[in-house]
Design a protein around this motif. Structure first.
Motif, short mmCIF file in Angstrom:
data_model
loop_
_atom_site.label_atom_id
_atom_site.label_comp_id
_atom_site.label_asym_id
_atom_site.label_seq_id
_atom_site.Cartn_x
_atom_site.Cartn_y
_atom_site.Cartn_z
N VAL A 314 0.86 -1.18 0.00
CA VAL A 314 0.00 0.00 0.00
C VAL A 314 0.90 1.23 0.00
O VAL A 314 1.74 1.39 0.89
N GLU A 465 -5.15 3.87 8.88
CA GLU A 465 -6.60 3.77 8.72
C GLU A 465 -7.09 2.35 9.01
O GLU A 465 -6.41 1.37 8.69
N ASN A 467 -10.67 -0.06 8.63
CA ASN A 467 -12.00 -0.15 8.08
C ASN A 467 -12.88 -0.94 9.03
O ASN A 467 -12.74 -2.16 9.19
N THR A 474 -6.44 -0.82 6.52
CA THR A 474 -6.20 -0.52 5.10
C THR A 474 -4.72 -0.23 4.85
O THR A 474 -4.32 -0.15 3.70
N ARG A 476 -3.26 2.46 5.11
CA ARG A 476 -3.05 3.82 4.62
C ARG A 476 -2.70 4.72 5.79
O ARG A 476 -3.34 4.70 6.83
#
Length: 781
Positions: A314, A465, A467, A474, A476
């Motif tokens: 990512v 982050e 979810n 994630t 991120r």
């Protein structure tokens, strides 16, 4: 750079990745020693080298490094008088050839600016005589060839003759005495040709027994009839071995005489392979060259961890060092905090090692004197240290050496002890590191550190982050947004009774509840901002696309307009040309009639003016879009070329009468004309010494030989082409091209050119008095 942080960040894996891209053992050895540099000049030099290799890869080309090996031990052994084995000599020959190929490739690369690699290639020394000597003695399989010496050729010819005689003799035995043999074959024992004889026929055959089968039923015997021939063969084999030894000794001595040149070549070839390996790794990672700085400024867009596969990684944006110098990443475990931490550390090490960074263009990276890292569980049972004690031991050592040129990475700072005390200690440690102006990235799950980032201007909060819908991270990284535990949301999604969840919410403090709400609001705002940014980016891309289409349409319109103008001009030119031709015919007729009619000079000029005014003046309508400006009237001087506008004829200024009138010569006439009726065409040139020029079409000033020695290959061929054109125009039947002997590349280039040229009848090498093989004499049709 301290070895501890290299181990912590698994820098050795990066080293292995570079090694895997190297093609030679010497390049791999150099890659294994790669280490980060700490000065701007060193790092920028390494980055420039890597970028040149990337340029070559982008051209879908590769530096030819095949056949090159580490010949240094063999070269050094030859220098102390050792005789090298044939395979060692062959490797030296292959390395010489590989080095020459590499040098030639880099010197001829086009469409890429590679001054560093070309400078390295220039240092490679082509030793053609040694390479040819080796190739004339040893074949591709490492065997000494018959052509290595006249003696070896003669010895091996004798060996083949005697072997044929022995075999013929023994074949007669196999045919006439087959019942006495275990098998009708000829074999070899102790380097002598023998027959497999049955035990009971030993006396019948007679001769020397060299071996027997495991059962004892078969004896490998050398019949008396071939003993003398086998003895002769052994003598020849001994001579062959001695001659081979002599040849290898001679080759080893030849190699020893070029010890320094060979070692020099190995050094530069290893450097080139190392640079090539770094460039190939950059291409494989889709990495970019970072702009380096010494101000601690990090800017990476869509940066990726170099060890995570492309289909799993990512990408994240990281920027620090201007508005803030510390990032505190909070959030739950397994969310990717440590991965983000290690990614920044590894990308920094990559940049300082001359490797490109896996991110988008526009990347900027700093140079740190030291990188310190406290990452992972370093608990030691042998030293009787707890996790907390182990971390603190490492942190204490870091605090002793940290400076304003340091990057410090803390993973789960303050963990392993009482949460309240751990949080307080973490904030105190961060304050101390920041007081020394070091760059810091720290991860923690202490909620107290969320407020820490808001209370200090040089610190920013961040989070990874999560979810809640999928109950998965994630990975991120969100800069500016602190993390939250999401415990209530996760529990609810997993089916925990809502009453229990509500009761738990009442038990937590009001402040904590407000902080969680604030964080949730920030996350929502951040997500909305990202969505708005994506929409704005789409609108921008669409606007740019429309702009490009409009520009293309405008360009097409301009092209069409220009074509219309050109067609109009062409028609006007034709019409004007026709009119002028008719006018000239009339003028010529008037000239013929002048003497007969008794027309005065001024009357003739006036008539010509009336005729000219009657002509269609189409040239003024060539391009209505681009009217020409009239040239400002300037003073004319004798000799200036002018145009007499009244009769549209060219002439020359004879003298100046006054400020408004000039005497001009037009054809056979001299007339006094107003300045307003004259247009300057060309100023009179000052007289200069006439240069000695080559007169094309004659043999004046064209030499009968062309010297190309010392020229680069491309420049030499270009000069040769021009010279052949001049010689053809001069009408020569023969010319000499001096290219020298050298490496033979220029000579081959000249000969290839001669073969291709349609007007060159043939060529030959120069004779003894003409320069020998260093000259090519060409003949023309």
């Amino acid at each position: 750079m301290n070895e501890r942080v290299l181990k912590t960040l698994e820098f050795h894996r990066l080293v292995d990745m570079v090694r895997d891209q190297a093609e030679t053992s010497i390049g791999k050895d150099l890659a294994s020693k790669i280490r980060p540099k700490s000065t701007l000049n060193e790092v920028e030099e390494l980055q420039a080298q890597t970028d040149e290799s990337v340029q070559i890869s982008r051209l879908n080309k590769a530096i030819p490094l095949g056949g090159i090996s580490d010949i240094r031990p063999s070269v050094k052994r030859s220098a102390i008088g050792s005789v090298l084995a044939a395979d060692e000599v062959l490797r030296i020959g292959d390395t010489l050839y590989g080095g020459r190929q590499t040098k030639s490739f880099l010197e001829q690369v086009e469409d890429a600016e590679i001054p560093i690699l070309q400078s390295a290639a220039a240092n490679i020394i082509a030793i053609r005589n040694l390479e040819q000597h080796i190739n004339s003695c040893i074949d591709d399989h490492g065997h000494i060839m018959d052509a290595a010496s006249q003696s070896l050729r003669s010895i091996r010819s004798s060996i083949r003759t005697y072997e044929s005689s022995v075999r013929n003799k023994l074949e007669n035995y196999t045919r006439s005495n087959s019942k006495m043999l275990s098998d009708a074959i000829i074999t070899i024992r102790n380097d002598r040709y023998v027959l497999p004889v049955k035990q009971e026929y030993r006396a019948a055959i007679g001769g020397i027994v060299h071996d027997q089968s495991s059962s004892g039923q078969t004896l490998f015997m050398e019949p008396k009839a071939v003993v003398d021939m086998n003895n002769k063969l052994q003598d020849l084999f001994s001579k062959e071995k001695q001659e081979i030894e002599r040849i290898l000794k001679e080759l080893s001595g030849h190699i020893a005489s070029y010890e320094q040149e060979l070692l020099n070549n190995v050094y530069w070839l290893s450097e080139i392979d190392f640079i090539s390996a770094r460039g190939k790794l950059a291409q494989k990672m889709h990495a970019v060259r970072p702009k380096m700085n010494i101000h601690g400024y990090i800017k990476m867009q869509q940066a990726r961890h170099p060890y995570i596969p492309d289909d799993q990684v990512v990408a994240n944006d990281i920027e620090m060092g201007k508005d803030f110098q510390a990032i505190v990443i909070t959030g739950p475990n397994t969310g990717g905090k440590t991965v983000a931490l290690k990614m920044v550390g590894l990308c920094t090490l990559m940049a300082q090692s001359g490797l490109q960074v896996p991110a988008l263009d526009g990347c900027e990276m700093p140079i740190f004197d030291e990188i310190f890292a406290d990452i992972g569980d370093e608990q030691s049972i042998e030293q009787n240290l707890s996790t907390f004690s182990s971390h603190m031991t490492n942190i204490v050592e870091i605090m002793k050496h940290v400076t304003d040129r340091s990057l410090v990475l803390f993973d789960e700072l303050g963990s392993g002890t009482d949460p309240q005390e751990g949080a307080a200690l973490a904030m105190s440690i961060l304050d101390e590191v920041l007081s020394k102006n070091a760059s810091v990235i720290a991860t923690t799950h202490y909620p107290e550190l969320k407020a820490y980032g808001y209370n200090r201007s040089q610190v920013v909060n961040a989070s990874v982050e999560f979810n809640v819908e999928t109950l998965r991270p994630t990975y991120r990284l969100l800069i500016g947004v602190p993390g939250r535990s999401n415990a209530f949301e996760i529990s609810k999604r997993l089916g925990l009774d809502e009453g229990i969840i509500n009761q738990a919410k009442q038990l937590i403090g009001v402040d904590s509840h407000q902080v969680e709400n604030m964080i949730a609001s920030l996350e929502q705002s951040h997500s909305e901002a990202e969505r708005d940014y994506e929409k704005a980016h789409q609108v921008l891309e669409e606007s740019e696309r429309l702009h490009q289409e409009l520009v293309k349409a405008m360009n097409r319109w301009e092209d069409n307009k220009q074509k219309i103008y050109e067609k109009t001009e062409e028609k006007a030119e034709k019409a004007l040309l026709k009119a002028r031709q008719e006018a000239e015919e009339i003028v010529q007729m008037m000239r013929n009639m002048k003497d007969q009619s008794g027309m005065k000079e001024h009357e003739w000029i006036e008539a010509r003016k009336m005729l000219d005014e009657a002509m269609p003046n189409l040239s003024s309508n060539k391009s209505t879009a681009q009217p020409e400006k009239k040239e400002e009237q300037s003073e004319l001087k004798p000799g200036d070329e002018i145009k007499l506008l009244t009769v549209n004829q060219l002439g020359e200024v004879v003298e100046k009468v006054n400020d408004k009138e000039y005497m001009v010569q037009v054809g056979i006439m001299k007339v006094k004309v107003k300045r307003s009726d004259l247009e300057l065409v060309k100023k009179k040139k000052k007289k200069q010494a006439e240069p000695i020029a080559t007169v094309r079409g004659s043999n004046q000033h064209v030499k009968t030989e062309l010297d190309l020695r010392g020229e680069r290959y491309e420049d030499a061929i270009h000069k040769l082409e021009k010279y052949v054109d001049d010689v053809l125009l001069a009408g020569y039947t023969q010319a000499s091209i001096i290219h020298g002997k050298g490496t033979g590349a220029l000579r081959k280039g000249v000969q290839d050119f001669v073969k291709r040229h349609p007007h060159i009848k043939g060529s030959r090498s120069g004779e003894a008095g003409e320069g020998g093989s260093g000259v090519t004499v060409i003949r023309f049709e």
